[in-house]
Design a protein around this motif. Structure first.
Motif, PDB file in Angstrom:
ATOM      1  N   ARG A 295       0.861  -1.295   0.019  1.00 49.58           N
ATOM      2  CA  ARG A 295       0.061  -0.028   0.196  1.00 49.58           C
ATOM      3  C   ARG A 295       0.894   1.352   0.096  1.00 49.58           C
ATOM      4  O   ARG A 295       0.518   2.192  -0.382  1.00 49.58           O
ATOM      5  CB  ARG A 295      -0.951  -0.007   1.105  1.00 49.58           C
ATOM      6  N   LEU A 296       2.125   1.005   0.247  1.00 47.99           N
ATOM      7  CA  LEU A 296       2.863   2.133   0.429  1.00 47.99           C
ATOM      8  C   LEU A 296       3.330   2.668  -1.261  1.00 47.99           C
ATOM      9  O   LEU A 296       3.520   3.773  -1.502  1.00 47.99           O
ATOM     10  CB  LEU A 296       4.189   2.070   1.006  1.00 47.99           C
ATOM     11  N   ILE A 297       3.330   1.613  -2.011  1.00 47.18           N
ATOM     12  CA  ILE A 297       3.823   1.789  -3.469  1.00 47.18           C
ATOM     13  C   ILE A 297       2.397   2.239  -4.191  1.00 47.18           C
ATOM     14  O   ILE A 297       2.328   2.765  -5.203  1.00 47.18           O
ATOM     15  CB  ILE A 297       4.522   0.537  -3.907  1.00 47.18           C
TER      16      ILE A 297
ATOM     17  N   TRP B 254      -3.042   7.720   0.163  1.00 43.85           N
ATOM     18  CA  TRP B 254      -2.604   8.723   1.067  1.00 43.85           C
ATOM     19  C   TRP B 254      -0.865   8.292   1.502  1.00 43.85           C
ATOM     20  O   TRP B 254      -0.266   9.133   1.254  1.00 43.85           O
ATOM     21  CB  TRP B 254      -3.626   8.673   2.207  1.00 43.85           C
ATOM     22  N   ALA B 255      -1.228   7.027   1.678  1.00 43.41           N
ATOM     23  CA  ALA B 255       0.303   6.717   2.301  1.00 43.41           C
ATOM     24  C   ALA B 255       1.353   6.909   0.936  1.00 43.41           C
ATOM     25  O   ALA B 255       2.493   7.543   1.351  1.00 43.41           O
ATOM     26  CB  ALA B 255       0.443   5.426   2.443  1.00 43.41           C
ATOM     27  N   THR B 256       1.017   6.715  -0.307  1.00 45.00           N
ATOM     28  CA  THR B 256       2.265   7.107  -1.242  1.00 45.00           C
ATOM     29  C   THR B 256       2.447   8.649  -1.433  1.00 45.00           C
ATOM     30  O   THR B 256       3.724   8.953  -1.358  1.00 45.00           O
ATOM     31  CB  THR B 256       1.398   6.590  -2.610  1.00 45.00           C
ATOM     32  N   LEU B 257       1.296   9.147  -1.053  1.00 49.75           N
ATOM     33  CA  LEU B 257       1.517  10.820  -1.144  1.00 49.75           C
ATOM     34  C   LEU B 257       2.580  11.197  -0.203  1.00 49.75           C
ATOM     35  O   LEU B 257       3.565  11.877  -0.368  1.00 49.75           O
ATOM     36  CB  LEU B 257       0.338  11.590  -0.847  1.00 49.75           C
ATOM     37  N   VAL B 258       2.497  10.724   1.221  1.00 47.05           N
ATOM     38  CA  VAL B 258       3.154  11.053   2.129  1.00 47.05           C
ATOM     39  C   VAL B 258       4.653  10.383   2.010  1.00 47.05           C
ATOM     40  O   VAL B 258       5.594  11.335   2.189  1.00 47.05           O
ATOM     41  CB  VAL B 258       2.589  10.465   3.489  1.00 47.05           C
TER      42      VAL B 258
ATOM     43  N   TRP C  93       4.842   8.536   9.472  1.00 52.46           N
ATOM     44  CA  TRP C  93       3.329   8.788   9.101  1.00 52.46           C
ATOM     45  C   TRP C  93       3.099   7.734   7.761  1.00 52.46           C
ATOM     46  O   TRP C  93       1.815   7.259   7.779  1.00 52.46           O
ATOM     47  CB  TRP C  93       3.005  10.038   9.013  1.00 52.46           C
ATOM     48  N   GLY C  94       3.713   7.527   6.746  1.00 55.01           N
ATOM     49  CA  GLY C  94       3.673   6.958   5.607  1.00 55.01           C
ATOM     50  C   GLY C  94       3.382   5.482   5.995  1.00 55.01           C
ATOM     51  O   GLY C  94       2.294   4.784   5.802  1.00 55.01           O
ATOM     52  N   TRP C  95       4.122   4.936   7.079  1.00 59.76           N
ATOM     53  CA  TRP C  95       4.059   3.648   7.347  1.00 59.76           C
ATOM     54  C   TRP C  95       2.871   3.462   8.193  1.00 59.76           C
ATOM     55  O   TRP C  95       1.787   2.601   7.913  1.00 59.76           O
ATOM     56  CB  TRP C  95       5.374   3.157   8.429  1.00 59.76           C
ATOM     57  N   VAL C  96       2.392   4.452   9.001  1.00 56.89           N
ATOM     58  CA  VAL C  96       1.307   4.047   9.846  1.00 56.89           C
ATOM     59  C   VAL C  96      -0.094   4.523   8.825  1.00 56.89           C
ATOM     60  O   VAL C  96      -1.111   3.519   8.927  1.00 56.89           O
ATOM     61  CB  VAL C  96       1.160   5.514  10.978  1.00 56.89           C
ATOM     62  N   LEU C  97      -0.227   5.350   7.866  1.00 52.31           N
ATOM     63  CA  LEU C  97      -1.216   5.488   6.781  1.00 52.31           C
ATOM     64  C   LEU C  97      -1.467   4.239   6.170  1.00 52.31           C
ATOM     65  O   LEU C  97      -2.597   3.647   6.053  1.00 52.31           O
ATOM     66  CB  LEU C  97      -0.911   6.512   6.068  1.00 52.31           C
ATOM     67  N   ALA C  98      -0.170   3.774   5.831  1.00 52.55           N
ATOM     68  CA  ALA C  98      -0.297   2.409   4.695  1.00 52.55           C
ATOM     69  C   ALA C  98      -0.919   1.263   5.871  1.00 52.55           C
ATOM     70  O   ALA C  98      -1.696   0.127   5.359  1.00 52.55           O
ATOM     71  CB  ALA C  98       1.150   1.808   4.424  1.00 52.55           C
ATOM     72  N   GLN C  99      -0.665   1.130   6.998  1.00 51.12           N
ATOM     73  CA  GLN C  99      -1.081   0.137   8.016  1.00 51.12           C
ATOM     74  C   GLN C  99      -2.338   0.250   8.304  1.00 51.12           C
ATOM     75  O   GLN C  99      -3.066  -0.666   8.850  1.00 51.12           O
ATOM     76  CB  GLN C  99       0.024   0.000   9.058  1.00 51.12           C
ATOM     77  N   PHE C 100      -2.947   1.545   8.369  1.00 55.68           N
ATOM     78  CA  PHE C 100      -4.127   1.893   9.181  1.00 55.68           C
ATOM     79  C   PHE C 100      -5.348   1.128   8.188  1.00 55.68           C
ATOM     80  O   PHE C 100      -5.325   0.937   6.937  1.00 55.68           O
ATOM     81  CB  PHE C 100      -4.406   3.403   8.811  1.00 55.68           C
ATOM     82  N   PRO C 101      -6.365   0.484   8.729  1.00 63.98           N
ATOM     83  CA  PRO C 101      -6.623   0.636  10.253  1.00 63.98           C
ATOM     84  C   PRO C 101      -6.226  -0.471  11.182  1.00 63.98           C
ATOM     85  O   PRO C 101      -6.898  -0.801  12.137  1.00 63.98           O
ATOM     86  CB  PRO C 101      -7.995   0.637  10.255  1.00 63.98           C
ATOM     87  N   LEU C 102      -5.170  -1.223  10.487  1.00 62.71           N
ATOM     88  CA  LEU C 102      -4.692  -2.210  11.440  1.00 62.71           C
ATOM     89  C   LEU C 102      -3.543  -1.961  12.527  1.00 62.71           C
ATOM     90  O   LEU C 102      -2.713  -0.923  12.444  1.00 62.71           O
ATOM     91  CB  LEU C 102      -4.079  -3.285  10.420  1.00 62.71           C
ATOM     92  N   ILE C 103      -3.801  -2.538  13.701  1.00 62.23           N
ATOM     93  CA  ILE C 103      -2.755  -2.366  14.691  1.00 62.23           C
ATOM     94  C   ILE C 103      -1.718  -3.374  14.637  1.00 62.23           C
ATOM     95  O   ILE C 103      -0.554  -3.100  14.644  1.00 62.23           O
ATOM     96  CB  ILE C 103      -3.403  -2.136  16.072  1.00 62.23           C
ATOM     97  N   ILE C 104      -2.044  -4.569  14.294  1.00 57.97           N
ATOM     98  CA  ILE C 104      -1.098  -5.933  14.075  1.00 57.97           C
ATOM     99  C   ILE C 104      -1.674  -6.469  13.061  1.00 57.97           C
ATOM    100  O   ILE C 104      -2.574  -7.143  12.851  1.00 57.97           O
ATOM    101  CB  ILE C 104      -1.154  -6.739  15.160  1.00 57.97           C
TER     102      ILE C 104
END
Ligand code: HDD
Ligand code: HEM
Ligand code: HEM
Lengths: 351, 445
Positions: free
Chosen positions: A237-239, A243-247, A283-294
């Motif tokens: 999702r980072l790629i 949003w995550a990509t933008l960040v 923040w890119g990492w967190v956005l890509a992972q959202f809404p998962l915590i694990i």
């Protein structure tokens, strides 16, 4: 997008983590440069680092406590899972934290011979390297989904010790994330140190060169991590556009800005851009992972404490911030504002 | 859960986890106590310097603050270890309790922040901020130290007298975090702990300086130090038995098994005697070789010589704490507390009669007594925590969750236990070595 209370709590934790990385992380980076101190100004390098860290490292360290406490108050099952599955790396990290902090004060306050101070200096420096490395590996283990998978395997009760407690955090990807963390924090520290060393051109150049070297290393490792992680959901999702990509794109811009500013010796700009780079990666990492915590399954909402706990904790945080923010501002103003050297009767003369 | 049943069978892992927790807490508490008491000493010394202009006070404040820098750093890192260990060793506990007792920990986080921030200003700011601002920073450190201690002990009190939630089928529902803080043991425990911190720091520092005086160094430096340390430690030591009485009565009501264990009191009876010393024989259910004070326990626990005191016979056998450890630790705490209170009364009386601290300095027998109690405050604190924590067994949360059900499923826990023990032994030795260097270099004039 409307957020649940739990999601707001999660973002607050990310803000605290961000503060820890920018402040506490740079203190670890400083330790790395103590380890790598070299050349004719080796001793001056170490002294600048010690003076920069001395008055503030304990306060910076508290951000980590805030992250841990918030995590176990607001997301008890996630905290329990991290504690169980990442027992080994977290214990290693704790040993690093213990040695780093205590060796640092032991060195500052010892009247012993130089060899003794050097030994503590070395302990301080090596543990400053190991701690962020292991922390980065833990993050890598979570992001890759290996922790989540191990959690399921543990409940089913059939998997081997190594597959639950060891393999999740020792993978090429998590090692790349760990190394990138070290490089990024060293970069951050070196950039800050160009300003701490403002009085001494040669010393400033030392840190400028180090910052540039660390920046290039960190970029290279970031690319390695992206490639190694391409297969897992979060990294994908980072790629992929979003949003995550933008960040992450923004973090690339910040990285280049800080490098350019260093090249032009615009150190204040470099510092701001360096902070922005590290922040945007987080923040890119967190956005890509959202809404998962694990990842891959456990969501922030599923792991959350009851709403009443979340609401009352946030009320306390808001009240505490009213005391905390002016106090932190005061601390930084006293020690980081004037540029005059810090005289401390608390520190014996080195003899 | 499969994982839980798997570990309940493996006792050694549970024992290793308990030992690691006990060792980490027993280590941290030393530094935590100093973190509460030493700032108060520094602030008093600095305030005296501002008031009198006597340079010996300033020297004292600076010396103590160097010790504080070392001890605080070790306190901070060992405390960090503890916050992680709650999850590393007791994930079952945190999963259940995290959302209920998180409140005092969150508040504690802020106390740590103000403490660390103003400690930085205090240690490194002698020449950077005004005198008033510097003294103020010291006061903030002293107050936040006390608050940190109070908050975390409230969390511990909750483990003894849980409140603020409703149990429905093994789960906690209707969680009320502030109600959890207002639990029954919170007041007695925090009062007792805060006094213990002042007793421990005050009398230990007084003892160290008394030893220096006995060795022939009667400098103003040591006399001032003795005066300030006794001002903090002696009143606290005198109040401590009274506060301990409040704790004991709270335990009598809320944790009868613990009270019975600490008194080695096996049979429920009216007009129960108080045991001094003795060895509890758990199999025979009697306490041998103890000095019995008739009706003493009824009087202490309920302030009524004929009150009924519940014995261990009211508690199912599998819910007894290890009676011998708890009883002996309790006796040790009481004995040390009594000695410290008596020496404190003696010292304050001499001081008051002689009007200046010189009366204390001139009395070698008294100085020897003060030197004799040097380590006692800390020993009593370790003993007291053993009473509280071991006395709560087999529960991690009294009556709610068993320690065995809270421990991590990770096997091989003896390894981290040994590693952390070695680490702390090493650290402890280095701290002692560095503090000795500081003390040896104290002025002799
Ligand atoms: C300087 C240290 C010190 C001294 C002199 C005493 N204590 Fe204490 N005691 C503690 C330091 C302490 C402690 C380490 O701080 C504990 C552990 C938990 C707590 O709240 O305080 C404690 C616990 C504790 C408990 C268990 C509370 C519970 O678990 O619910 C009782 C009943 C007493 N104490 C009673 C006494 C009595 C009757 C004393 C009379 C001399 C006494 N203590 C002196
Ligand atoms: C499970 C138990 C405990 C946990 C998780 C814990 C956690 C911590 C942490 C994280 C710190 C470091 C703060 C910093 O960075 O400055 C700390 C310091 C401190 N703790 Fe504890 N603690 C525990 C038990 C106790 C107890 C029983 C006391 C009782 C008096 C106490 C009193 C203090 C004080 C006064 C400090 C600040 C002084 C210093 O740093 O030396 N703690 N604790
Ligand atoms: C610093 C002073 C403290 C000391 C010296 C201390 C001592 C101990 C000891 C000896 C044990 C082992 C008991 C046994 O298993 O037989 C223990 C267990 C434990 N303590 Fe404490 N304790 C302290 C404060 C606290 C506080 C403030 C908390 C929590 C807020 C806490 C939480 C625990 C937990 C979770 C365990 C493990 C479970 C258990 O054995 O019940 N302790 N501690």
């Amino acid at each position: 997008m409307s957020l649940t209370l739990a999601e707001v709590a999660a973002w607050i934790i990310v803000v605290a983590l961000n503060a820890y990385v920018l402040f506490g992380g740079a203190d670890f980076g400083g330790g790395v440069w103590d380890l790598l101190a070299s050349g004719p100004r080796r001793q001056q390098q170490r002294d600048v680092i010690a003076h920069a860290i001395g008055p503030i490292w304990e306060a910076n360290h508290v951000w980590l406590i805030v992250v841990v406490v918030m995590l176990f108050v607001c997301f008890p099952p996630a905290f329990a899972a991290f504690g169980t599955l990442l027992h080994i790396p977290l214990s290693l990290m704790l040993i690093g934290i213990v040695l780093r902090g205590s060796a640092f004060v032991f060195r500052s306050y010892s009247y012993g011979p130089r060899s003794e101070q050097r030994r503590w200096g070395r302990t301080f420096a090596i543990s400053s390297l190991i701690t962020p490395m292991v922390l980065g590996m833990c993050v890598g283990a979570v992001v890759s989904g290996h922790v989540g998978t191990a959690m399921t395997a543990l409940d089913s009760g059939t998997a081997s010790f190594a597959s639950i407690y060891v393999r999740p955090w020792i993978s090429p990807f998590s090692i790349a994330v760990g190394a990138m963390t070290v490089a990024l924090l060293s970069f951050l520290a070196a950039t800050y140190l160009t300003i701490e060393a403002a009085g001494d051109r040669a010393l400033q150049e030392d840190f400028r060169n180090r910052a540039l070297g660390a920046a290039v290393t960190a970029m290279a490792l970031a690319i390695v991590a992206l490639v190694l992680g391409a297969g897992n959901g979060v990294m994908a999702r980072l790629i992929r556009p979003g949003w995550a990509t933008l960040v992450i794109g923004g973090s690339g811009v910040a990285a280049l800005t800080s490098a350019a500013a260093l090249l032009q010796r615009r150190f204040q700009l470099a510092r701001v851009a360096a902070g922005a780079w590290v922040t945007l990666i987080l923040w890119g990492w967190v956005l890509a992972q959202f809404p998962l915590i694990i990842p891959p399954d456990l969501t922030i909402n599923a792991a959350a404490a009851p709403d009443r706990t979340l609401a009352e904790t946030m009320a306390v945080l808001a009240g505490g911030a009213v005391v905390l923010i002016p106090s932190l501002w005061y601390l930084l103003r006293v020690f980081k504002g004037s540029g005059q050297p810090i005289e401390s009767p608390g520190e014996p003369q080195r003899n | 859960m499969a994982a839980v049943s798997k570990i309940t069978a493996a006792m050694p892992d549970l024992l290793a986890a308990r030992s690691q927790m006990a060792m980490s807490l027993g280590f941290h508490i030393v530094f935590a106590v100093v973190g509460i008491g030493l700032p108060a000493l520094m602030v008093i010394a600095e305030w005296r310097w501002i008031r009198t202009g006597d340079g010996a006070y300033l020297e004292l404040a600076k010396r103590w603050s160097k010790g504080a820098a070392i001890l605080f750093a070790v306190g901070a890192v060992s405390g960090t270890v503890l916050s992680f260990e709650l999850g590393l060793l007791w994930p079952g506990f945190m999963r259940f309790a995290g959302s209920i007792i998180g409140m005092p920990f969150s508040l504690e986080g802020f106390a740590f922040f103000t403490e660390a921030i103003f400690l930085g200003v205090y240690l490194y700011g002698w020449n950077r901020v005004s005198r008033t601002a510097h003294l103020f920073a010291g006061i903030v450190v002293a107050v936040s130290g006390v608050l940190s201690g109070i908050f975390v002990v409230i969390a511990n009190a909750w483990m003894n007298t849980p409140a603020g939630f409703t149990m429905v089928g093994g789960d906690a529902v209707d969680v009320r975090p502030f109600m959890a803080m207002a639990n029954a043991a919170a007041f007695p425990e925090t009062l007792h702990m805060t006094l213990a911190a002042y007793t421990g720091t005050g009398l230990t520092v007084a003892g160290i300086h008394a030893i220096a005086v006995l060795r022939g160094n009667k400098s103003v430096f040591h006399r001032h130090a003795l005066a300030i340390a006794l001002t903090l430690g002696a009143p606290a030591a005198i109040l401590q038995p009274l506060s301990g009485d409040v704790s004991a009565r709270s335990a009598a009501v809320h944790q009868p098994a613990k009270l019975a264990a600490l008194e080695a009191h096996f049979e429920t009876q009216r007009g129960a005697p108080f045991h001094i010393g003795g060895w509890p024989d758990v199999d025979e259910r009697e306490t041998r070789w103890a000095i019995r004070i008739p009706r003493g326990l009824s009087l202490l626990a309920f302030h009524d010589p004929n009150a009924e005191v519940k014995g261990l016979d009211t508690v199912p056998r599998d819910q007894w704490p290890p009676v011998a450890i708890v009883h002996i630790a309790f006796q040790v705490m009481i004995a040390l507390g009594t000695i410290m209170a008596l020496v404190s009364v003696w010292a304050l009386w001499r001081w008051w009669r002689g009007r200046t601290i010189d009366a204390v300095v001139a009395d070698r027998r008294l100085l020897r007594a003060i030197a004799f109690v040097t380590p006692m405050g800390f020993l009593a604190i370790e003993a007291g925590w053993t009473v509280t924590e071991v006395g709560r067994q087999p529960w991690i949360i009294h009556g709610v969750l068993r320690t065995a059900d809270a421990v991590t499923p990770m096997p091989g826990l003896v390894v981290p236990f040994l590693i952390f023990t070695l680490l702390y032994l090493l650290l402890g030795a280095i701290v002692v070595y560095l503090l000795r260097q500081q003390i040896v270099r104290a002025p002799t004039q």
